[in-house]
Write a protein that holds these residues in place. Structure first.
Motif, PDB file in Angstrom:
ATOM      1  N   ASN A 113       0.809  -1.220   0.000  1.00 54.30           N
ATOM      2  CA  ASN A 113       0.000   0.000   0.000  1.00 54.30           C
ATOM      3  C   ASN A 113       0.844   1.273   0.000  1.00 54.30           C
ATOM      4  O   ASN A 113       0.323   2.360  -0.241  1.00 54.30           O
ATOM      5  CB  ASN A 113      -0.941   0.008   1.209  1.00 54.30           C
ATOM      6  CG  ASN A 113      -1.990  -1.079   1.128  1.00 54.30           C
ATOM      7  OD1 ASN A 113      -2.697  -1.184   0.128  1.00 54.30           O
ATOM      8  ND2 ASN A 113      -2.085  -1.907   2.151  1.00 54.30           N
ATOM      9  N   PHE A 114       2.150   1.142   0.274  1.00 59.00           N
ATOM     10  CA  PHE A 114       3.043   2.291   0.226  1.00 59.00           C
ATOM     11  C   PHE A 114       3.970   2.230  -0.987  1.00 59.00           C
ATOM     12  O   PHE A 114       5.019   2.863  -1.008  1.00 59.00           O
ATOM     13  CB  PHE A 114       3.873   2.370   1.515  1.00 59.00           C
ATOM     14  CG  PHE A 114       3.041   2.574   2.754  1.00 59.00           C
ATOM     15  CD1 PHE A 114       2.376   3.772   2.969  1.00 59.00           C
ATOM     16  CD2 PHE A 114       2.916   1.561   3.698  1.00 59.00           C
ATOM     17  CE1 PHE A 114       1.613   3.962   4.104  1.00 59.00           C
ATOM     18  CE2 PHE A 114       2.147   1.748   4.839  1.00 59.00           C
ATOM     19  CZ  PHE A 114       1.491   2.951   5.038  1.00 59.00           C
ATOM     20  N   VAL A 270      -2.031  -1.787  -6.930  1.00 60.40           N
ATOM     21  CA  VAL A 270      -1.764  -2.741  -5.857  1.00 60.40           C
ATOM     22  C   VAL A 270      -1.682  -4.170  -6.382  1.00 60.40           C
ATOM     23  O   VAL A 270      -0.874  -4.970  -5.920  1.00 60.40           O
ATOM     24  CB  VAL A 270      -2.840  -2.620  -4.761  1.00 60.40           C
ATOM     25  CG1 VAL A 270      -2.699  -3.730  -3.737  1.00 60.40           C
ATOM     26  CG2 VAL A 270      -2.747  -1.269  -4.066  1.00 60.40           C
ATOM     27  N   SER A 271      -2.506  -4.511  -7.362  1.00 60.70           N
ATOM     28  CA  SER A 271      -2.489  -5.865  -7.929  1.00 60.70           C
ATOM     29  C   SER A 271      -1.462  -6.009  -9.036  1.00 60.70           C
ATOM     30  O   SER A 271      -1.332  -7.080  -9.630  1.00 60.70           O
ATOM     31  CB  SER A 271      -3.877  -6.234  -8.457  1.00 60.70           C
ATOM     32  OG  SER A 271      -4.205  -5.442  -9.599  1.00 60.70           O
ATOM     33  N   GLY A 272      -0.742  -4.952  -9.348  1.00 62.35           N
ATOM     34  CA  GLY A 272       0.252  -5.006 -10.411  1.00 62.35           C
ATOM     35  C   GLY A 272      -0.341  -5.073 -11.798  1.00 62.35           C
ATOM     36  O   GLY A 272       0.322  -5.499 -12.748  1.00 62.35           O
ATOM     37  N   GLY A 273      -1.599  -4.643 -11.940  1.00 68.93           N
ATOM     38  CA  GLY A 273      -2.265  -4.692 -13.236  1.00 68.93           C
ATOM     39  C   GLY A 273      -3.123  -5.924 -13.436  1.00 68.93           C
ATOM     40  O   GLY A 273      -3.751  -6.078 -14.484  1.00 68.93           O
ATOM     41  N   ARG A 274      -3.179  -6.797 -12.446  1.00 66.37           N
ATOM     42  CA  ARG A 274      -4.064  -7.962 -12.577  1.00 66.37           C
ATOM     43  C   ARG A 274      -5.520  -7.539 -12.658  1.00 66.37           C
ATOM     44  O   ARG A 274      -6.316  -8.112 -13.401  1.00 66.37           O
ATOM     45  CB  ARG A 274      -3.853  -8.918 -11.393  1.00 66.37           C
ATOM     46  CG  ARG A 274      -4.766 -10.145 -11.428  1.00 66.37           C
ATOM     47  CD  ARG A 274      -4.495 -11.069 -10.249  1.00 66.37           C
ATOM     48  NE  ARG A 274      -4.720 -10.407  -8.971  1.00 66.37           N
ATOM     49  CZ  ARG A 274      -5.911 -10.321  -8.379  1.00 66.37           C
ATOM     50  NH1 ARG A 274      -6.990 -10.813  -8.970  1.00 66.37           N
ATOM     51  NH2 ARG A 274      -6.025  -9.718  -7.207  1.00 66.37           N
ATOM     52  N   THR A 318      -9.189   4.065  -6.074  1.00 68.74           N
ATOM     53  CA  THR A 318      -8.029   4.088  -5.183  1.00 68.74           C
ATOM     54  C   THR A 318      -7.356   2.738  -5.208  1.00 68.74           C
ATOM     55  O   THR A 318      -7.843   1.780  -5.800  1.00 68.74           O
ATOM     56  CB  THR A 318      -8.469   4.402  -3.735  1.00 68.74           C
ATOM     57  OG1 THR A 318      -9.243   3.296  -3.258  1.00 68.74           O
ATOM     58  CG2 THR A 318      -9.297   5.669  -3.677  1.00 68.74           C
ATOM     59  N   GLN A 319      -6.236   2.658  -4.503  1.00 69.38           N
ATOM     60  CA  GLN A 319      -5.492   1.414  -4.455  1.00 69.38           C
ATOM     61  C   GLN A 319      -6.211   0.340  -3.660  1.00 69.38           C
ATOM     62  O   GLN A 319      -5.814  -0.825  -3.698  1.00 69.38           O
ATOM     63  CB  GLN A 319      -4.114   1.662  -3.847  1.00 69.38           C
ATOM     64  CG  GLN A 319      -3.223   2.525  -4.712  1.00 69.38           C
ATOM     65  CD  GLN A 319      -1.840   2.670  -4.106  1.00 69.38           C
ATOM     66  OE1 GLN A 319      -1.612   2.313  -2.959  1.00 69.38           O
ATOM     67  NE2 GLN A 319      -0.924   3.190  -4.880  1.00 69.38           N
ATOM     68  N   ALA A 320      -7.255   0.677  -2.953  1.00 69.42           N
ATOM     69  CA  ALA A 320      -7.977  -0.322  -2.182  1.00 69.42           C
ATOM     70  C   ALA A 320      -8.779  -1.263  -3.054  1.00 69.42           C
ATOM     71  O   ALA A 320      -9.412  -2.181  -2.559  1.00 69.42           O
ATOM     72  CB  ALA A 320      -8.931   0.374  -1.191  1.00 69.42           C
ATOM     73  N   THR A 321      -8.764  -1.098  -4.373  1.00 66.65           N
ATOM     74  CA  THR A 321      -9.557  -1.933  -5.263  1.00 66.65           C
ATOM     75  C   THR A 321      -9.153  -3.389  -5.198  1.00 66.65           C
ATOM     76  O   THR A 321      -9.954  -4.262  -5.496  1.00 66.65           O
ATOM     77  CB  THR A 321      -9.422  -1.447  -6.717  1.00 66.65           C
ATOM     78  OG1 THR A 321      -8.034  -1.406  -7.053  1.00 66.65           O
ATOM     79  CG2 THR A 321     -10.028  -0.071  -6.874  1.00 66.65           C
TER      80      THR A 321
END
Length: 367
Positions: A113-114, A270-274, A318-321
């Motif tokens: 997350n960072f 966060v998922s690296g594009g997955r 957001t990155q929380a997806t």
């Protein structure tokens, strides 16, 4: 029938592909940094037991599939950690039946997350080195992994590399920040993993081996009045593998994502594009290791979709997806397990039948 079997196998076998294998020479201790929230498989040939020393609680625990909810031990003795937490950093010991230690992994799961993301074609910069504290000789820096392969071939693509926070101490080998600091100083702002991206172009390798898994097409994702967006999940990938998306044959690049030019979709960092968040119907395709893996076709009929992760308003990009995909991942893995079982059973049945008929043509399945 063979097409059906191949489809089932292509759905079932990739379950193993979700895990990034990590190995260590027998009898050795290996220090390494990895990212939280991305599944890993710690390899231990001939291993029977696992012990874990927590950097947080300072406790030693015997591991099995019932000890910690996101940990599994395979029949081969390997340890699978699903979506590891930063708090699960520590020492993982593998033992044989005769209580002989096989190997030890000292792992720092750095917080995804960072993640600090930069693109060489944009006005963004990587993190600078920083002293551990004022006047200290220890320096925190980023140790970069090798560049991953270009995510496409024959057309313009992108490639990425991961970097992890390490502490460099005079006369000592660098140590991952989490292992070096433990809980002594808490979390420091420089303790960030990094992701760096750049444009690339490579020709397609005509000698590249045939893909084992093939591709899958999903024809049932829809939009309705209550949902402004959906999440699509590309199989077989993680942040440790090259992955790319396109919408109606138009590439969805990280450069456009980071510069705010992907107006109708959003690549999940966060998922690296997955995961891909989409805001309008289109034909979406994803590629893994330059191979076409899946296609998502919009549906005009209101049917339940495997690709539907959950409603998400545009303002909440957001990155929380990544957390929104959890329920989808469980359903998909269950479906894949059922598919694998059916496929293997059918293959076994066909093999037995072929042995009984000596005059029948023999069929060789090449993986």
């Amino acid at each position: 029938m063979l097409t059906t079997v191949w489809l089932l196998l292509s759905l079932g076998v990739p379950l193993l592909g979700f895990y990034t294998p990590v190995s260590c020479p027998q009898g050795q201790k290996c220090q390494l940094a990895l990212l939280s929230d991305h599944d890993v498989l710690l390899e231990c040939p001939n291993g029977k037991h696992w012990k874990y020393y927590s950097l947080t609680s300072k406790e030693v625990r015997i591991l099995d599939s019932s000890t910690i909810s996101n940990i599994e031990i395979t029949s081969w003795g390997n340890l699978v950690i699903n979506k590891p937490l930063p708090s699960q950093s520590g020492f993982y010991h593998c033992w044989q039946e005769n209580v002989t230690q096989v190997t030890q992994f000292e792992i720092d799961f750095q917080n995804i997350n960072f993640l600090h993301v930069t693109h060489k074609n944009l006005d963004t910069t990587a993190l600078l080195n920083e002293s551990l504290h004022l006047g200290a000789k220890q320096v925190m820096f980023t140790r970069w992994e090798p560049w991953q392969d270009c995510d496409r071939c024959g057309v313009p693509g992108e490639r990425k590399r991961l970097g992890y926070c390490y502490v460099d101490e005079p006369l000592e080998d660098p140590i991952p920040c989490g292992l070096y600091l433990g809980e002594s100083l808490g979390w420091l702002s420089r303790m960030q993993p990094e992701l760096q991206i750049e444009a690339c172009f490579v020709e397609c390798d005509k000698k590249k081996p045939f893909s084992l898994f093939g591709s899958v097409t999903f024809d049932n994702f829809i939009f309705n009045e209550e949902q402004e967006s959906l999440f699509l999940s590309c199989p077989l990938t993680s942040i440790y593998r090259p992955v790319s998306w396109e919408a109606d044959n138009i590439p969805l690049t990280w450069q456009n994502e980071l510069s705010g030019k992907n107006f109708n979709s959003s690549l999940d960092i966060v998922s690296g594009g997955r995961l891909l968040q989409v805001f309008q119907p289109a034909t979406y395709r994803c590629f893994v290791d330059q191979e076409f893996v899946a296609q998502f076709n919009p549906s005009s009929t209101p049917v339940e979709s495997l690709e539907l992760v959950g409603p998400q308003m545009r303002k909440h990009k957001t990155q929380a997806t990544a957390r929104k995909a959890h329920s989808f991942s469980l359903k998909l893995k269950l479906l894949l397990m059922v598919g694998t079982s059916l496929a293997l059973g059918l293959l076994l049945f066909n093999a037995l039948c072929s042995l009984q008929g000596k005059n029948r043509n023999r069929m060789l399945l090449v993986k």
